[in-house]
Enzyme design. Structure first.
Site, PDB file in Angstrom:
ATOM      1  CE  LYS A 185      -4.054   2.140   2.256  1.00  0.00           C
ATOM      2  NZ  LYS A 185      -5.007   2.309   3.171  1.00  0.00           N
ATOM      3  CG  ASN A 193      -0.838   9.616  -0.973  1.00  0.00           C
ATOM      4  OD1 ASN A 193      -1.618   9.003  -2.028  1.00  0.00           O
ATOM      5  ND2 ASN A 193      -1.269   9.542   0.307  1.00  0.00           N
ATOM      6  CD  GLU A 268      -1.568  10.163   7.860  1.00  0.00           C
ATOM      7  OE1 GLU A 268      -1.283   9.754   8.913  1.00  0.00           O
ATOM      8  OE2 GLU A 268      -2.212   9.897   6.744  1.00  0.00           O
TER       9      GLU A 268
HETATM   10  P1  NAD Z   1      -8.964  12.409  10.809  1.00  0.00           P
HETATM   11  O1  NAD Z   1      -8.076  13.815  10.761  1.00  0.00           O
HETATM   12  O2  NAD Z   1     -10.227  12.721  10.382  1.00  0.00           O
HETATM   13  O3  NAD Z   1      -9.169  12.062  12.177  1.00  0.00           O
HETATM   14  C1  NAD Z   1      -7.892  11.882  13.252  1.00  0.00           C
HETATM   15  C2  NAD Z   1      -8.709  12.458  14.457  1.00  0.00           C
HETATM   16  O4  NAD Z   1      -7.611  12.423  15.549  1.00  0.00           O
HETATM   17  C3  NAD Z   1      -9.191  13.990  14.677  1.00  0.00           C
HETATM   18  O5  NAD Z   1     -10.481  13.961  14.822  1.00  0.00           O
HETATM   19  C4  NAD Z   1      -8.448  14.632  15.599  1.00  0.00           C
HETATM   20  O6  NAD Z   1      -9.196  15.424  16.426  1.00  0.00           O
HETATM   21  C5  NAD Z   1      -7.938  13.470  16.462  1.00  0.00           C
HETATM   22  N1  NAD Z   1      -6.781  13.796  17.456  1.00  0.00           N
HETATM   23  C6  NAD Z   1      -5.572  14.197  17.321  1.00  0.00           C
HETATM   24  N2  NAD Z   1      -4.875  14.293  18.193  1.00  0.00           N
HETATM   25  C7  NAD Z   1      -5.483  13.632  19.267  1.00  0.00           C
HETATM   26  C8  NAD Z   1      -5.170  13.116  20.384  1.00  0.00           C
HETATM   27  N3  NAD Z   1      -3.762  13.607  20.882  1.00  0.00           N
HETATM   28  N4  NAD Z   1      -5.979  12.314  21.050  1.00  0.00           N
HETATM   29  C9  NAD Z   1      -7.255  11.789  20.405  1.00  0.00           C
HETATM   30  N5  NAD Z   1      -7.478  12.470  19.438  1.00  0.00           N
HETATM   31  C10 NAD Z   1      -6.693  13.104  18.643  1.00  0.00           C
HETATM   32  O7  NAD Z   1      -8.003  11.513  10.038  1.00  0.00           O
HETATM   33  P2  NAD Z   1      -8.358  10.255   9.198  1.00  0.00           P
HETATM   34  O8  NAD Z   1      -8.974  10.392   7.762  1.00  0.00           O
HETATM   35  O9  NAD Z   1      -9.475   9.488  10.135  1.00  0.00           O
HETATM   36  O10 NAD Z   1      -7.199   9.208   9.212  1.00  0.00           O
HETATM   37  C11 NAD Z   1      -6.829   8.560  10.480  1.00  0.00           C
HETATM   38  C12 NAD Z   1      -5.583   7.462  10.013  1.00  0.00           C
HETATM   39  O11 NAD Z   1      -6.156   6.366   9.091  1.00  0.00           O
HETATM   40  C13 NAD Z   1      -4.519   8.292   9.020  1.00  0.00           C
HETATM   41  O12 NAD Z   1      -3.311   7.545   9.465  1.00  0.00           O
HETATM   42  C14 NAD Z   1      -4.988   8.055   7.603  1.00  0.00           C
HETATM   43  O13 NAD Z   1      -3.878   7.833   6.737  1.00  0.00           O
HETATM   44  C15 NAD Z   1      -5.624   6.712   7.749  1.00  0.00           C
HETATM   45  N6  NAD Z   1      -6.572   6.225   6.948  1.00  0.00           N
HETATM   46  C16 NAD Z   1      -7.418   7.417   6.181  1.00  0.00           C
HETATM   47  C17 NAD Z   1      -8.506   6.817   5.288  1.00  0.00           C
HETATM   48  C18 NAD Z   1      -9.343   7.512   5.064  1.00  0.00           C
HETATM   49  O14 NAD Z   1     -10.374   7.205   4.120  1.00  0.00           O
HETATM   50  N7  NAD Z   1      -9.824   8.715   5.727  1.00  0.00           N
HETATM   51  C19 NAD Z   1      -8.333   5.420   4.918  1.00  0.00           C
HETATM   52  C20 NAD Z   1      -7.285   4.515   5.267  1.00  0.00           C
HETATM   53  C21 NAD Z   1      -6.585   5.025   6.130  1.00  0.00           C
END
Ligand code: NAD
Length: 306
Positions: A185, A193, A268
């Site tokens: 991946k 990206n 990221e």
């Molecule tokens: P996001 O930004 O929507 O969510 C992250 C959350 O973490 C936010 O709500 C933020 O407030 C919270 N946060 C930050 N610091 C914190 C802390 N200290 N304690 C608790 N919460 C905290 O991000 P996302 O899109 O959900 O992505 C999360 C991970 O999943 C990333 O690594 C991303 O690469 C991966 N991912 C995302 C997707 C997607 O479609 N969005 C798909 C596959 C993988």
């Protein structure tokens, strides 16, 4: 099973919501107060192309309120991993397992430095989600969710988590080569990206712009030299073709890194092209294309505040 989601943004809310709907005890932990309040007052709203539904799930800003978990799902962005875990240590007990499904590589190493290697499970998911506003997310796509132990063993705890994920329709696949899944991946993320973010194009357009495709191939070729040096077994036969297929299949998508840059959010990049540069330094393998992409994205991030 008691599941605590650390970082309940798009993906944390999606996984937490689906697991709560499937009958698990779920606690969402997030530092975003307005989001937590919205979930507690009117429920978590999940929007799909065909419906909008509301799920009752607990949300807190203070991890202590959630208490000790059987399973922690770590879903903060990779750059917040250490901070979220340190802040959330109250949910980690003797038997707690921490699962990361975050993008990029190096997340597991950060987690194991804090909680110990024996507690860490890793994986990768093809589910997708976006935050629409406080307490409301869009479930943008579904696909397999690979789960594995770092040493490749197939353990009882993996099977138990897979069966819970299955009940929530999270399409789990237990693998003995999760490192290979993660790196496969990663190759797609390395090739797609940063370039889509810098060029402001959709994923598929990279294939129509010859110099962009050349850059994609150069960056992926460097990553492949790292893969070979580390002895990682990828899960696709022809990795370069695979990256192009991903760009084609997600042709109309705006990559997460492009979205981050357009919303002036930190990306990221460190765990994607940055991870290739770091590994290259350790292994003595030059990675000039990845280093250039890393620096360009870092420079772009620096312009947010200038
Ligand atoms: P996001 O930004 O929507 O969510 C992250 C959350 O973490 C936010 O709500 C933020 O407030 C919270 N946060 C930050 N610091 C914190 C802390 N200290 N304690 C608790 N919460 C905290 O991000 P996302 O899109 O959900 O992505 C999360 C991970 O999943 C990333 O690594 C991303 O690469 C991966 N991912 C995302 C997707 C997607 O479609 N969005 C798909 C596959 C993988």
């Amino acid at each position: 099973m008691k599941i605590v989601v650390l970082g309940a943004g798009a993906m944390g809310s999606l996984f937490g919501g689906l697991l709560a709907e499937a009958g698990q005890e779920v606690w969402l932990v997030d530092v975003w107060q307005e989001h937590v309040e919205a979930i507690n007052s009117r429920g978590l709203i999940i929007v799909t192309p065909t419906e909008e539904r509301t799920i009752k799930v607990r949300a807190v800003t203070n991890p202590r309120a959630a208490g000790e978990a059987d399973l922690v799902l770590l879903f903060v962005k990779s750059y917040s991993t250490e901070e979220a875990l340190q802040h959330g240590l109250a949910v980690i007990g003797q038997h707690t397992v921490v699962l990361t499904l975050q993008n990029g590589v190096g997340n597991a190493e950060k987690i194991e430095r804090i909680v110990g290697r024996d507690k860490v499970l890793v994986g990768s998911t093809s589910f997708g989600a976006n935050v629409m506003g406080p307490g409301k997310i869009c479930h943008a796509g579904s696909g397999e969710t690979y789960l594995g132990e770092l040493d490749g063993s197939i353990t009882e705890r993996l099977r138990v988590i897979a069966s819970i994920f299955d009940k929530a329709d999270l399409k789990p696949v237990v693998t003995d080569n999760v490192v290979g899944v993660l790196w496969t991946k990663l190759l797609a993320n390395v090739g797609i990206n940063a370039l889509t973010a810098l060029l402001k194009v959709r994923n598929g357009q990279l294939l129509d712009i010859t110099p962009a495709q050349v850059l994609m191939e150069k960056a992926v070729a460097e990553a492949l030299r790292i893969v070979e040096a580390k002895g990682i077994k990828l899960v696709v036969e022809d990795p370069m073709e695979y990256v192009k297929k991903v760009a084609y299949a997600t042709g109309n998508n705006i990559s997460s890194m492009r979205q981050d840059v357009e919303r002036l959010r930190r990306t990221e990049i460190d765990v994607i092209n940055g991870a290739i540069v770091k590994e290259g330094e350790t292994l003595g393998i030059p990675t000039p294309y990845n280093e250039t992409l890393l620096l360009l994205i870092k420079a772009l991030e620096a312009t947010y505040t200038h």
